[in-house]
Write a protein that holds these residues in place. Structure first.
Motif, PDB file in Angstrom:
ATOM      1  N   LEU A  26      44.110 105.919-108.648  1.00  0.00           N
ATOM      2  CA  LEU A  26      45.288 105.552-108.920  1.00  0.00           C
ATOM      3  C   LEU A  26      46.467 106.316-108.387  1.00  0.00           C
ATOM      4  CD1 LEU A  26      44.843 105.485-112.918  1.00  0.00           C
ATOM      5  CD2 LEU A  26      45.290 103.328-111.539  1.00  0.00           C
ATOM      6  N   PRO A  27      47.602 105.541-107.801  1.00  0.00           N
ATOM      7  CA  PRO A  27      48.563 106.247-107.148  1.00  0.00           C
ATOM      8  C   PRO A  27      49.244 107.143-108.010  1.00  0.00           C
ATOM      9  CG  PRO A  27      49.274 104.260-107.915  1.00  0.00           C
ATOM     10  CD  PRO A  27      47.943 104.220-108.047  1.00  0.00           C
ATOM     11  N   ARG A  28      49.925 108.234-107.368  1.00  0.00           N
ATOM     12  CA  ARG A  28      50.667 109.318-108.376  1.00  0.00           C
ATOM     13  C   ARG A  28      52.096 108.808-108.118  1.00  0.00           C
ATOM     14  NH1 ARG A  28      48.092 114.164-109.130  1.00  0.00           N
ATOM     15  NH2 ARG A  28      49.851 114.376-110.452  1.00  0.00           N
ATOM     16  N   ARG A  29      52.578 107.901-107.504  1.00  0.00           N
ATOM     17  CA  ARG A  29      53.847 107.444-107.363  1.00  0.00           C
ATOM     18  C   ARG A  29      53.891 105.921-107.725  1.00  0.00           C
ATOM     19  NH1 ARG A  29      57.780 111.095-105.360  1.00  0.00           N
ATOM     20  NH2 ARG A  29      56.552 113.109-104.130  1.00  0.00           N
ATOM     21  N   GLY A  30      54.944 105.557-108.000  1.00  0.00           N
ATOM     22  CA  GLY A  30      55.193 104.092-108.376  1.00  0.00           C
ATOM     23  C   GLY A  30      54.771 103.515-109.619  1.00  0.00           C
ATOM     24  N   ILE A  31      54.488 104.422-110.376  1.00  0.00           N
ATOM     25  CA  ILE A  31      53.811 103.999-111.938  1.00  0.00           C
ATOM     26  C   ILE A  31      55.020 104.390-112.978  1.00  0.00           C
ATOM     27  CG2 ILE A  31      52.192 104.391-113.702  1.00  0.00           C
ATOM     28  CD1 ILE A  31      49.969 104.298-111.836  1.00  0.00           C
ATOM     29  N   TYR A  32      55.669 103.571-113.458  1.00  0.00           N
ATOM     30  CA  TYR A  32      56.577 103.739-114.443  1.00  0.00           C
ATOM     31  C   TYR A  32      56.770 103.172-115.787  1.00  0.00           C
ATOM     32  CZ  TYR A  32      58.972 105.327-110.018  1.00  0.00           C
ATOM     33  OH  TYR A  32      59.386 105.850-108.888  1.00  0.00           O
ATOM     34  N   ARG A  33      55.930 102.191-115.837  1.00  0.00           N
ATOM     35  CA  ARG A  33      55.293 101.370-117.368  1.00  0.00           C
ATOM     36  C   ARG A  33      54.146 101.798-117.491  1.00  0.00           C
ATOM     37  NH1 ARG A  33      59.225  96.048-117.081  1.00  0.00           N
ATOM     38  NH2 ARG A  33      61.540  97.118-117.325  1.00  0.00           N
ATOM     39  N   ILE A  34      53.749 102.377-118.662  1.00  0.00           N
ATOM     40  CA  ILE A  34      52.545 102.425-119.096  1.00  0.00           C
ATOM     41  C   ILE A  34      52.108 102.074-120.526  1.00  0.00           C
ATOM     42  CG2 ILE A  34      50.669 104.160-119.291  1.00  0.00           C
ATOM     43  CD1 ILE A  34      52.158 106.060-117.508  1.00  0.00           C
ATOM     44  N   GLN A  78      52.639 114.760-117.494  1.00  0.00           N
ATOM     45  CA  GLN A  78      52.329 115.417-116.659  1.00  0.00           C
ATOM     46  C   GLN A  78      52.288 114.896-115.196  1.00  0.00           C
ATOM     47  OE1 GLN A  78      52.654 118.968-116.527  1.00  0.00           O
ATOM     48  NE2 GLN A  78      53.531 118.586-118.633  1.00  0.00           N
ATOM     49  N   LEU A  79      51.297 113.718-115.324  1.00  0.00           N
ATOM     50  CA  LEU A  79      51.067 113.021-114.118  1.00  0.00           C
ATOM     51  C   LEU A  79      52.093 112.357-113.635  1.00  0.00           C
ATOM     52  CD1 LEU A  79      47.465 111.933-114.911  1.00  0.00           C
ATOM     53  CD2 LEU A  79      47.913 113.358-113.180  1.00  0.00           C
ATOM     54  N   TYR A  80      52.916 111.510-114.776  1.00  0.00           N
ATOM     55  CA  TYR A  80      53.805 110.648-114.218  1.00  0.00           C
ATOM     56  C   TYR A  80      55.149 110.926-115.135  1.00  0.00           C
ATOM     57  CZ  TYR A  80      49.977 107.835-112.468  1.00  0.00           C
ATOM     58  OH  TYR A  80      48.703 107.614-111.798  1.00  0.00           O
ATOM     59  N   PRO A  81      55.949 112.074-114.816  1.00  0.00           N
ATOM     60  CA  PRO A  81      56.882 112.328-115.759  1.00  0.00           C
ATOM     61  C   PRO A  81      58.055 111.588-115.809  1.00  0.00           C
ATOM     62  CG  PRO A  81      56.717 113.532-113.521  1.00  0.00           C
ATOM     63  CD  PRO A  81      55.646 112.783-113.450  1.00  0.00           C
ATOM     64  N   GLY A  82      58.112 110.688-114.721  1.00  0.00           N
ATOM     65  CA  GLY A  82      59.352 109.608-114.921  1.00  0.00           C
ATOM     66  C   GLY A  82      58.986 108.331-115.565  1.00  0.00           C
ATOM     67  N   ALA A  83      57.957 108.245-116.289  1.00  0.00           N
ATOM     68  CA  ALA A  83      57.489 107.060-116.731  1.00  0.00           C
ATOM     69  C   ALA A  83      57.724 106.783-118.119  1.00  0.00           C
ATOM     70  CB  ALA A  83      55.771 106.785-116.401  1.00  0.00           C
ATOM     71  N   GLU A  84      57.719 105.607-118.741  1.00  0.00           N
ATOM     72  CA  GLU A  84      58.157 105.112-120.020  1.00  0.00           C
ATOM     73  C   GLU A  84      56.698 104.831-120.780  1.00  0.00           C
ATOM     74  OE1 GLU A  84      61.675 103.344-121.575  1.00  0.00           O
ATOM     75  OE2 GLU A  84      60.440 101.455-121.363  1.00  0.00           O
ATOM     76  N   ILE A  85      56.191 105.236-121.738  1.00  0.00           N
ATOM     77  CA  ILE A  85      54.966 104.856-122.151  1.00  0.00           C
ATOM     78  C   ILE A  85      55.224 104.093-123.460  1.00  0.00           C
ATOM     79  CG2 ILE A  85      52.895 105.852-123.078  1.00  0.00           C
ATOM     80  CD1 ILE A  85      53.585 108.628-121.558  1.00  0.00           C
TER      81      ILE A  85
END
Length: 376
Positions: free
Chosen positions: A13-21, A45-52
């Motif tokens: 899985l990419p570490r960048r470009g994932i923002y909506r989980i 921790q993995l995607y600190p800028g993401a919205e879950i």
């Protein structure tokens, strides 16, 4: 963690470009919901800028995740959705309007969770499966990666899918703990509520306060007679302690009103009160996990279910297998194991004087637990 060579992922899985989980865990049970909190921390921790977003069932998840800044929406499917088809389908349609970067099914063997995962729209879909091509997932992680404890399975899932060395989970001594993120204000209010339950003499004394939750489902529940013998032995070994019962959702004491009791239908208030006791003792149930997630040393009593899968998961917590043990022996084991908490009154005040996120009990008791047949 052992190496897995079969069913290697085509790419991590990419570490960048994932923002909506979206995390799909449509289950109404308190324990299963709280066991999801380490996954949310791992994703932060993995995607600190993401919205879950979380897809759950019933309204418990809203309370559990209400203080998680990273979580935007908690979608709560109605319990027994087939009896409420309009509400059920309407909510699914609403969730499906969002196109997610990553959809996660953290469960091992849940057909409902998998169906919800595949029904939603997303770029990457992640879950456990030994049938990589037929699973419908973009990232199918072999089931032997899952491991034993429920709280770690989803962590292994994500770490295996994200690792640059596909097919192997990187060994790590650090795992997120259970945590409902009680605020300082909640802890202070929990302390005030606890003090009201204690009688005047107990409030004045610097004695340990022990919380007991005596309810559980089915065969996991211990009889009132068992608890009576346990408490009598516990008090004889630790006469200075005060016992407070946490009352189950049905609103009736399981201990025959033999000690002070606290009741709330709000799980965060119950957690805030438990956060201010010195030790929680609970049968294997959701409230046991709530105690751990409230950051209090917790003993889980096990006689039916597998403690290696469901044991209290946190520093200073342990499981006690009661099969073949008398209530008196179980009580003695607990008092001996937590002597640093239950021993002589401590100097300089009690944990209840200043709510804290730090646990006084630590891993230094591990060797003693091993000798007694308890496990963390």
């Amino acid at each position: 963690m052992k190496k897995t060579t079969a069913h290697a992922l085509p790419q991590p899985l990419p570490r960048r470009g994932i923002y909506r989980i979206l995390v799909c865990r449509p289950n109404h049970r308190l324990g299963n919901t709280i066991l999801l909190t380490p996954l949310i921390q791992e994703l932060e921790q993995l995607y600190p800028g993401a919205e879950i977003d979380v897809l759950a069932e019933g309204d418990i998840a809203e309370e559990v995740f209400s203080h998680f800044f990273s979580i935007k929406n908690v979608f709560c499917l109605p319990r027994r959705g087939f009896k409420h088809p309009v509400a059920f389908l309407s909510l699914l349609h609403s969730v499906r309007q969002t196109y997610y970067d990553l959809i996660i099914d953290p469960c091992l063997g849940s057909g409902f969770s998998r169906a919800m995962t595949l029904h939603m729209r997303g770029r990457f879909t992640l879950g456990f499966s030994d049938d990589r091509r037929g699973s419908g997932l973009t990232h199918a992680v072999p089931t032997d990666v899952a491991g034993k404890h429920m709280a770690r399975r989803a962590i292994h899932l994500v770490r295996w899918a994200c690792t640059e060395h596909t097919g192997q989970v990187q060994a790590s001594a650090s795992y997120p703990s259970l945590d409902i993120r009680l605020s300082s204000e909640e802890r202070v209010q929990g302390l005030a509520a606890l003090r009201q339950v204690l009688d005047e003499g107990e409030r004045a004394a610097d004695h340990p306060v022990v919380g007991i939750f005596a309810n559980a489902t089915g065969a996991k529940r211990y009889s009132s007679e068992w608890w009576a013998q346990f408490i009598q032995s516990f008090k004889s070994n630790c006469a200075a302690s005060s016992i407070v019962e946490l009352i189950p959702a049905h609103g009736h004491s399981m201990l025959g009103e033999t000690c002070g009791g606290y009741y709330s239908s709000d799980i965060r208030r119950m957690g805030a009160v438990m956060a201010n006791v010195d030790l929680m003792i609970s049968a294997d149930c959701g409230v046991m996990h709530l105690a751990v997630a409230s950051k209090v040393p917790t003993v889980g009593l096990f006689s039916v279910t597998d403690a290696s899968v469901y044991a209290p998961y946190g520093s200073g917590c342990c499981s006690l297998l009661t099969t073949g043990r008398s209530p008196q022996d179980a009580a003695s084991q607990v008092v001996l194991s937590f002597a640093s908490i239950l021993g002589s009154p401590r100097q300089g005040g009690s944990r209840r004087d200043a709510p804290s996120n730090e646990l006084g009990a630590g891993a230094h008791r591990q060797s003693h637990f091993d000798q007694l047949g308890l496990s963390i």
